[in-house]
Every structure is written in structure tokens, then in C-alpha cells.
Design an enzyme around this catalytic site. Structure first.
Site, PDB file in Angstrom:
ATOM      1  N   GLY A 208      -5.113  25.333  23.048  1.00  0.00           N
ATOM      2  CA  GLY A 208      -3.688  25.439  23.206  1.00  0.00           C
ATOM      3  C   GLY A 208      -3.401  26.696  22.413  1.00  0.00           C
ATOM      4  O   GLY A 208      -3.949  27.736  22.219  1.00  0.00           O
ATOM      5  N   ASN A 209      -1.959  26.572  21.814  1.00  0.00           N
ATOM      6  CA  ASN A 209      -1.378  27.937  21.209  1.00  0.00           C
ATOM      7  C   ASN A 209      -0.224  27.506  20.298  1.00  0.00           C
ATOM      8  O   ASN A 209       0.210  26.309  20.391  1.00  0.00           O
ATOM      9  CB  ASN A 209      -0.967  28.999  22.316  1.00  0.00           C
ATOM     10  CG  ASN A 209      -0.011  28.619  23.176  1.00  0.00           C
ATOM     11  OD1 ASN A 209       1.151  28.282  22.839  1.00  0.00           O
ATOM     12  ND2 ASN A 209      -0.196  28.359  24.516  1.00  0.00           N
ATOM     13  N   TYR A 210       0.199  28.350  19.673  1.00  0.00           N
ATOM     14  CA  TYR A 210       1.303  28.166  18.623  1.00  0.00           C
ATOM     15  C   TYR A 210       2.519  27.990  19.105  1.00  0.00           C
ATOM     16  O   TYR A 210       3.413  27.840  18.249  1.00  0.00           O
ATOM     17  CB  TYR A 210       1.177  29.174  17.549  1.00  0.00           C
ATOM     18  CG  TYR A 210       0.018  29.416  16.789  1.00  0.00           C
ATOM     19  CD1 TYR A 210      -0.469  28.329  16.169  1.00  0.00           C
ATOM     20  CD2 TYR A 210      -0.762  30.327  16.882  1.00  0.00           C
ATOM     21  CE1 TYR A 210      -1.745  28.397  15.449  1.00  0.00           C
ATOM     22  CE2 TYR A 210      -1.948  30.775  16.119  1.00  0.00           C
ATOM     23  CZ  TYR A 210      -2.523  29.532  15.321  1.00  0.00           C
ATOM     24  OH  TYR A 210      -3.464  29.621  14.569  1.00  0.00           O
TER      25      TYR A 210
END
Ligand code: C5P
Length: 403
Positions: A208-210
Site C-alpha cells: 500500500g502507500n501513505y
């Protein structure tokens, strides 16, 4: 835009009640008529004399006037109002509003109000983060109320966290903008992708990512305020739209996002790709949890995800506008212009992770908007809500054929 507007200013019993005097002053100065309704506890924090002197109207806080026995009609008050703003809104009043506990004049007025209601919560951080407060605020939002999120900062208890009532100037701004919003996008469908995507490795792990989705949801609220019929297709996020009209479809992976967007895209006049889509996904997601004792997982086989913006923009019909985002760390302008062209977008909104206060997670952003011809707007650092409003107002005026 506030001139002549009828505003009910509801004040509940919290320390931040002193700020309501400034809010009343701002509203009056802008030409609004303000009727203050206070809960009995609010009178301990700010006097009705102060509020009636500022607004030029007697404050209402009881069902009957003690001196004359005159009945105060909450129904008429509710119908008189063009907007009701409850600032500060304590945890207790929020709970009563959420559950219809009509035991004081303010709550009965709220239940009778036909006008839009704005709620500015103010409380200590632990009360604010309690699941019951969060659930009550969610309920209020689901009834179509506008929540003016509290800010983070030092609280009356000297603890630091989320719970400070938003400053009166900002609350005024929210109301003023609400009344100045136009219907330029009425009848138009707007599709927005938002948040991250989660690419499953196995049932418990993902890539995923932020991204938090804040920018995408701010854009959705701004577009809905201009009358658009807005759908957000969002990856896993905690944020919700403030505007009651915004529809949200939740997805997890990039493939699911593309699938959800595809039928909506054909109908959309404007599509904004603000999601941070993972570029790669595991080639062989496992259906059972990978055990480190059994699997030497030092490498992960990845395949490219579809580029949602490029895929959908390649099918664009005349009259459809597509807008992308470019979050860059270096060579910002070149990269953004390259993406604009490669993905067949009409506009691209560039933000740089090098600029503090811009990009993932934070509540502010600083962006530059490019068309194929070059820079069309440089938006300085401001809240994501304000930035979103600026972007939407650019879109409402943008005509690819005349630029
Ligand atoms: O290539 P890059 O990921 O930097 O491009 C960013 C833009 O493309 C954003 O508008 C993003 O939402 C969109 N995008 C997409 N699908 C992908 C990758 C990016 O829609 N797989």
C-alpha cells in the site's frame, strides 16, 4: 454573501463558547441576522447579555420566558433560519442531536430546523477520540449535517491533540462559502478516485502507500457544493465526505478501482484521478497466510497494475474532462507534463513532496495546475479544502478548446 441571511447560532456549554462572541460579530459585520440559542450550561461560559448585545436580539435559552411566560417557538425559529451553526458543540449536545434527545431549546430548534446545519465540535481529546463520540458525529454526518472538524492544538486542559473548536474566522468562512457556492456543475456527473490501493500478498498482508484520501474527498465536497452529482471511488481510507450528496464506493485494489470506475466514467463530465494507485501488484496473491517457517519469502513476484487514468482517458469523448495528479519528489515540472501527455489528460495537478505542508497525509497542500499549454494556476499553501475549491473553480471555467 451573508448579507440578509438568517443564522441561528447555537452555543453549548464548553470553554470554546467565548469564541462564539467573535463568530457572532463576524456574521453581524457581514450583514447577517443572528439569533443566539444557548443551552442552560452555555450560560455558565458566556453571558446572554454579551451575546444579545452583539446580535441585537434577546438570546433564547428556555422554552418559556421566565418574566412574561411567553413561549419561544422552536418551530418558527427553525423555519426562520437560512442556516444553523452550533459552535461550540460539546460531546453531550452532539449525542443529544444524534439521538433526538430534545430536552432543551437548542436541541428542539435543531430538530425543527429545515435549513442546513453546521456543527463545530469542541472537547477534550479523549472525549473526541472516544468511539461513542466518533459514532455520534458519524450519525450527524449521515443525517446531512456539515461537520466543521476541530483543529489540533493545545486544549483548555493543556493537553495537546484534536478537539479545539475551529477558529471563528474559519467557521465564518465555511458559512460564507456555503452561501456563495454556485450551481455551475448542476446536472453534471463528477467521478473522483481517492486514497491508496491495497494490493494483496495474502489475506493479512498487502502493498500500500501513505495516501489518506483527504485531497480526493475535499475535491468531492467542493464539486458537490457546485451542484455536481459526485461519486468517489476510494481505496481503504478513514476520511468521509462532509457534503451529504457525495456517493462513495469503497474498493481495495487497483483492479477493483478500475472495475468500479469503468461504467461511471462514460457518464462523467469530469473525472479526477487523485488516487495513489499502486503501480505493481503481487502476481500470485496467496489464499492462505504465508508462514515464514514454510516459505522463504525474500522475493515477491510483481506484475504491473493497470493505469486507471491512462486507460479511461484513452476512451474520452469530446466534452469529457480528465484531470490527474502528479506527486513528485524531483524533476517535478517535466514529470508532470510528461504524465499529462502520456495519460491523455486535460489538466494535471502537480504537488511536490519537497515542499513541506504538501502531499500525503497533511491537511494542507500547495499545487500547480498544468494544461498542455503550460501552467494555468499556481495555488499557494492552503488547507486541502480551500485548495480543492480553487481546483474545482478552475475546472468549472476550463474549456480545453479555448486554452
Ligand atoms: O504515474 P503516476 O502514478 O505518477 O501518475 C499519477 C496519476 O495517475 C494520478 O492522477 C493517479 O491517480 C493516476 N494513476 C492511475 N492508475 C495508476 C497509476 C496512476 O490512475 N495505476
Amino acid at each position: 454573501m451573508m448579507r440578509g441571511k438568517h443564522i441561528i447560532l447555537g452555543i453549548t456549554g464548553g470553554i470554546a463558547a467565548y469564541k462564539s462572541a467573535t463568530l457572532a460579530r463576524l456574521l453581524i459585520k457581514a450583514g447577517a441576522e443572528v439569533q443566539v440559542v444557548m443551552t442552560p450550561n452555555a450560560r455558565e461560559f458566556i453571558t446572554p447579555v454579551t451575546m444579545s448585545a452583539l446580535t441585537g436580539k434577546p438570546v433564547v435559552s428556555e422554552f418559556f420566558s421566565a418574566n412574561t411566560g411567553e413561549w419561544h417557538s422552536h418551530v418558527n425559529l427553525g423555519l426562520w433560519a437560512d442556516a444553523m451553526v452550533i459552535a461550540p458543540a460539546t460531546a453531550s449536545s452532539i449525542a443529544k442531536m444524534a439521538h433526538g434527545v430534545a430536552d432543551n431549546m437548542l436541541i428542539t430548534t435543531y430538530l425543527s430546523a429545515k435549513a442546513p446545519v453546521f456543527v463545530a465540535p469542541a472537547m477534550d481529546l479523549d472525549m473526541m477520540s472516544h468511539p461513542s463520540t466518533a459514532a455520534n458525529i458519524d450519525l450527524l454526518r449521515s443525517y446531512g449535517n456539515h461537520i466543521i472538524e476541530p483543529a489540533e492544538g493545545e486544549l483548555a486542559s493543556h493537553l495537546v491533540g484534536k478537539g479545539r473548536m475551529e477558529e471563528p474566522e474559519r467557521i465564518f468562512d465555511v458559512l460564507d462559502r456555503f452561501f456563495s457556492d454556485t450551481d455551475e456543475l448542476a446536472g453534471k456527473k463528477v467521478l473522483i478516485t481517492a486514497g491508496p490501493t491495497y494490493e494483496p500478498i495474502d489475506p493479512v498482508r498487502f502493498i500500500g502507500n501513505y495516501s489518506t484520501g483527504k485531497m480526493g474527498f475535499a475535491l468531492a465536497d467542493a464539486a458537490a457544493s457546485h451542484g455536481a452529482d459526485v461519486t468517489v471511488v476510494a481505496g481503504p481510507v478513514d476520511v468521509r465526505p462532509s457534503h451529504p450528496g457525495v456517493k462513495v464506493i469503497g474498493v481495495e485494489s487497483a483492479r477493483q478501482m478500475l472495475e468500479a470506475c469503468t461504467p461511471l466514467f462514460d457518464e462523467a463530465s469530469i473525472t479526477i484521478f487523485s488516487a495513489a494507485v499502486a503501480d505493481y501488484t503481487p502476481a500470485h496473491p496467496q489464499s492462505c497466510k504465508i508462514k515464514r517457517e514454510k516459505t522463504d519469502l525474500r522475493q515477491l513476484d510483481l506484475i504491473r497494475n493497470p493505469d486507471i487514468a491512462a486507460t479511461l482517458s484513452s476512451r474520452k469523448r469530446p466534452g469529457q474532462l480528465t484531470v490527474g495528479f502528479a506527486l513528485e519528489t524531483d524533476n517535478e515540472t517535466d514529470n508532470a507534463r510528461h504524465k499529462l501527455k502520456n495519460k491523455n489528460l486535460d489538466l494535471i495537478v502537480m504537488n511536490s513532496l519537497r515542499c513541506s505542508g504538501a502531499g500525503f497525509g497533511c491537511d494542507t497542500n500547495k499545487v500547480t495546475v498544468f494544461s498542455p499549454q503550460g501552467v494555468i494556476a499556481d495555488i499557494p499553501l492552503k488547507s486541502k479544502q480551500e485548495c480543492a475549491r480553487d481546483i474545482i473553480s478552475i475546472l468549472t471555467r476550463y474549456d480545453p478548446y479555448t486554452h
